[in-house]
Write an enzyme that holds these catalytic residues in place. Structure first.
Site, PDB file in Angstrom:
ATOM      1  N   GLU A 118       0.769  -1.722  -0.083  1.00 38.09           N
ATOM      2  CA  GLU A 118      -0.787  -0.242   0.063  1.00 38.09           C
ATOM      3  C   GLU A 118       1.143   1.597  -0.109  1.00 38.09           C
ATOM      4  OE1 GLU A 118      -2.960  -0.627  -0.391  1.00 38.09           O
ATOM      5  OE2 GLU A 118      -3.591  -2.016   0.347  1.00 38.09           O
ATOM      6  N   CYS A 180      -6.533  -1.913   9.485  1.00 37.45           N
ATOM      7  CA  CYS A 180      -5.601  -1.688   8.924  1.00 37.45           C
ATOM      8  C   CYS A 180      -5.266  -0.785   8.603  1.00 37.45           C
ATOM      9  CB  CYS A 180      -5.121  -2.722   7.830  1.00 37.45           C
ATOM     10  SG  CYS A 180      -5.178  -4.487   8.439  1.00 37.45           S
ATOM     11  N   HIS A 199      -0.589  -6.029   2.312  1.00 35.23           N
ATOM     12  CA  HIS A 199      -2.103  -7.119   2.547  1.00 35.23           C
ATOM     13  C   HIS A 199      -1.075  -8.470   2.124  1.00 35.23           C
ATOM     14  CE1 HIS A 199      -5.056  -3.668   3.207  1.00 35.23           C
ATOM     15  NE2 HIS A 199      -5.216  -4.355   4.276  1.00 35.23           N
TER      16      HIS A 199
END
Length: 253
Positions: A118, A180, A199
């Site tokens: 991410e 998260c 992730h």
């Protein structure tokens, strides 16, 4: 994991130690969508245990493997509950008390078929309740925070370089607006933009804990390389500015 921006007053050619914290978002008790009407059945318990193993098994594998890099790295691991308020308090304490340089958050995406790195986190849109039924007020992480904070690590570059046979790695710009993502935003805020969120998909016969642990090892190594490149670039800019008699913070006007 959280990374603090490298701004040493004078750069040393000797590599300094990196303190790493791997924050795992998990709960041994409940997950959103698992408990129906407050009653657990056998299927729900198995799902909770399965989710917990996704986090704990690769973490143990990575602890056994180590990071295998030539940098002086201390690997530490922590678990966080899927609880907005608890996460907010603990992430703040981690930064204040432990003062890490690099912290990687690892979360599970049940629908993912690949590992996603991410690139950024968003301040708004946290509408889903955590395991205690709590939702952040107005869906906001930090009322006065910027809308988006991006990681100083180029996740696109890491995803292109990282190669683990049998594992697909991609980068993403939408971390999902759940706990998260919430924890990631806080770490990016406290860490001046140097943080990472990975992730991972659920464990499966095609992705056992040993393979996932190896993939995480490779990814973290690549992230450390990105940090070292940033340090070298900062050194070069600092030396160039000093040679021209300019302040290291910017150009003279």
């Amino acid at each position: 994991m959280v990374v603090r921006r490298f701004c040493p007053p004078a750069f040393s050619h000797k590599k300094s130690a990196l303190s790493i914290l791997w924050l795992c978002l998990t709960s041994p008790y409940a997950m959103p969508g698992i408990v129906s009407g407050g009653i657990w059945n056998d299927r729900e318990r198995k799902r909770v245990l399965s989710y917990t193993r996704v986090i704990l098994s690769p973490r143990q594998e990575l602890s056994k493997l180590g990071l295998g890099s030539d940098m002086d790295v201390e690997l530490q691991t922590l678990q966080l509950p899927v609880d907005y308020r608890e996460v907010k308090q603990r992430v703040a304490r981690i930064w204040k008390d432990l003062q890490p340089q690099f912290v990687v958050h690892v979360g599970v995406d049940p629908a993912a078929k690949a590992i996603f790195l991410e690139q950024c986190s968003k301040n708004r849109g946290y509408r889903d309740a955590d395991i205690r039924g709590f939702r952040p007020e107005c869906g906001v992480c930090l009322p006065d925070g910027p809308e988006v904070i991006a990681s100083e690590v180029s996740m696109k570059a890491v995803s292109r370089r990282a190669a683990v046979q049998g594992v697909e790695v991609a980068f993403s710009r939408d971390a999902g607006r759940y706990v998260c993502d919430y924890a990631y935003y806080l770490s990016l805020h406290h860490g001046n933009g140097c943080a990472a969120l990975i992730h991972v998909p659920p464990l499966s016969p095609r992705l056992p804990a040993s393979l996932l642990g190896k993939a995480l090892q490779v990814l973290i190594q690549e992230m450390l390389e990105e940090i070292e490149k940033g340090r070298a670039q900062n050194q070069k800019l600092s030396l160039c500015s000093s040679s021209r008699g300019e302040p290291t913070g910017g150009l003279l006007h």
